[in-house]
Design a protein around this motif. Structure first.
Motif, mmCIF file in Angstrom:
data_model
loop_
_atom_site.group_PDB
_atom_site.id
_atom_site.type_symbol
_atom_site.label_atom_id
_atom_site.label_comp_id
_atom_site.label_asym_id
_atom_site.label_seq_id
_atom_site.Cartn_x
_atom_site.Cartn_y
_atom_site.Cartn_z
ATOM 1 N N LYS A 193 1.087 -1.262 -0.408
ATOM 2 C CA LYS A 193 0.088 -0.255 -0.242
ATOM 3 C C LYS A 193 0.885 1.739 0.645
ATOM 4 C CE LYS A 193 -4.147 -2.642 2.392
ATOM 5 N NZ LYS A 193 -4.695 -2.171 3.626
ATOM 6 N N GLY A 194 2.263 1.325 0.955
ATOM 7 C CA GLY A 194 3.268 2.352 1.288
ATOM 8 C C GLY A 194 3.214 2.138 -1.174
ATOM 9 N N SER A 195 3.618 1.361 -1.372
ATOM 10 C CA SER A 195 4.249 1.319 -2.252
ATOM 11 C C SER A 195 3.420 2.114 -3.465
ATOM 12 C CB SER A 195 4.653 -0.102 -2.672
ATOM 13 O OG SER A 195 5.313 -0.158 -4.301
ATOM 14 N N ILE A 196 2.034 1.943 -3.063
ATOM 15 C CA ILE A 196 1.141 2.130 -4.134
ATOM 16 C C ILE A 196 1.317 3.961 -3.882
ATOM 17 C CG2 ILE A 196 -1.320 2.695 -5.198
ATOM 18 C CD1 ILE A 196 -1.590 -1.112 -4.175
ATOM 19 N N ASP A 197 0.915 4.223 -3.486
ATOM 20 C CA ASP A 197 0.606 4.997 -2.751
ATOM 21 C C ASP A 197 2.017 6.504 -3.035
ATOM 22 O OD1 ASP A 197 -0.003 7.495 -1.242
ATOM 23 O OD2 ASP A 197 1.967 7.878 0.252
ATOM 24 N N ASP A 198 2.679 5.652 -3.234
ATOM 25 C CA ASP A 198 4.681 6.315 -3.276
ATOM 26 C C ASP A 198 4.631 6.645 -5.625
ATOM 27 O OD1 ASP A 198 5.760 6.924 -1.152
ATOM 28 O OD2 ASP A 198 7.573 5.764 -1.492
ATOM 29 N N GLN A 199 4.123 5.160 -5.663
ATOM 30 C CA GLN A 199 3.479 4.751 -7.599
ATOM 31 C C GLN A 199 2.930 6.111 -8.420
ATOM 32 O OE1 GLN A 199 6.399 4.203 -8.366
ATOM 33 N NE2 GLN A 199 6.904 2.393 -7.317
#
Length: 269
Positions: free
Chosen positions: A90-96
């Motif tokens: 979820k943190g990855s998606i937020d950064d992307q």
């Protein structure tokens, strides 16, 4: 999976040089806190740590960099990849998402976001990201390959097979795409085509465990036990993960039929 680490753009250098000149004119006695070389060094260090697999150190370095330069889309996308690897999709998606908002023309964050969505089982959302990349670049082998994996997860094996084929044509050295295409043929019952492709792969890449494991399953299903055993000996020396059914299905994303046949071989059934 093909996680894409992205280099810092050079187009921002002119702005930075201009800023430094203004600072020097107005305050000649004060050195700027972070010269251009310092920014590049910080970025390169974080990228090197990411590439070397030192993910916790890399995350700290990306955090440090982004505290100073929060609007760097490439850095955000790279940090998102690290977050995915260490278990924060979820943190990855937020950064992307942030990277895409800052630089919507770059395709890497879309691919990386798709991979993160796949990890959460969000197949249709991941598919949308890959289709967008393919609409911009129909030969993007990473998007084609990952889209094929999504189609396989949705049991659309004919579509997956065609996409794996396209990915391998776009990048002829992409052995995993060719092996995945052969496995899709296995699932579809195209056993002769599957066997032919796997043997070609093994002849070209003798230490390629995926192709040898798939050929083990195929040969065992056909009652060719001696050759199956020979290939399996090589697999166990190369990669022990192929004994793990859950890994095969959920991580490597093998189809059901070759997975079942390989498990039968391991159990000697």
């Amino acid at each position: 999976k093909n996680i894409l680490f992205t280099k810092m753009k050079n187009t921002k250098k002119i702005k930075i040089y201009f800023l430094l000149i203004c600072l020097l004119i107005n305050t000649l006695y004060i050195a700027p806190s972070f010269a251009l070389s310092s920014r590049e060094d910080l970025f390169k260090n974080a990228l090197d740590l990411s590439s070397r697999g030192e993910f916790n150190l890399a995350l700290r370095q990306w955090n440090k960099y982004l505290e100073l330069f929060p609007d760097d889309a490439a850095a955000l996308s790279n940090r998102g990849n690290i977050k995915l690897i260490i278990g924060d999709p979820k943190g990855s998606i937020d950064d992307q998402d942030k990277a895409i908002d800052l630089d919507p023309e770059q395709v890497d964050p879309y691919i990386n976001r798709g991979i993160a969505k796949e990890s959460l089982g969000l197949w249709l959302q991941a598919k949308k990201d890959y289709l967008y990349v393919i609409s911009k670049d129909n030969d993007n082998f990473s998007a084609l390959y990952n889209f094929a994996n999504v189609e396989g997860s949705l049991s659309n094996w004919q579509s997956a097979r065609n996409l794996f084929s396209q990915a391998s044509e776009s990048n002829p050295g992409f052995a995993m795409a060719r092996s995945s295409m052969a496995l899709a043929d296995y699932q579809l019952g195209n056993m002769d085509e599957c066997e032919k492709e796997l043997k070609k792969l093994i002849r070209r890449y003798p230490t390629f465990a995926d192709a040898r494991a798939a050929l083990t399953a195929l040969e065992w299903s056909r009652g060719i036990s001696g050759e199956a055993e020979s290939n399996w000996i090589a697999v166990t020396e190369l990669d022990s993960r192929y004994t793990d059914e859950e890994w095969l299905i959920n991580v490597r994303r093998w189809p059901q039929k070759p997975t079942q046949d390989l498990m039968k071989f391991i159990a000697l059934k």
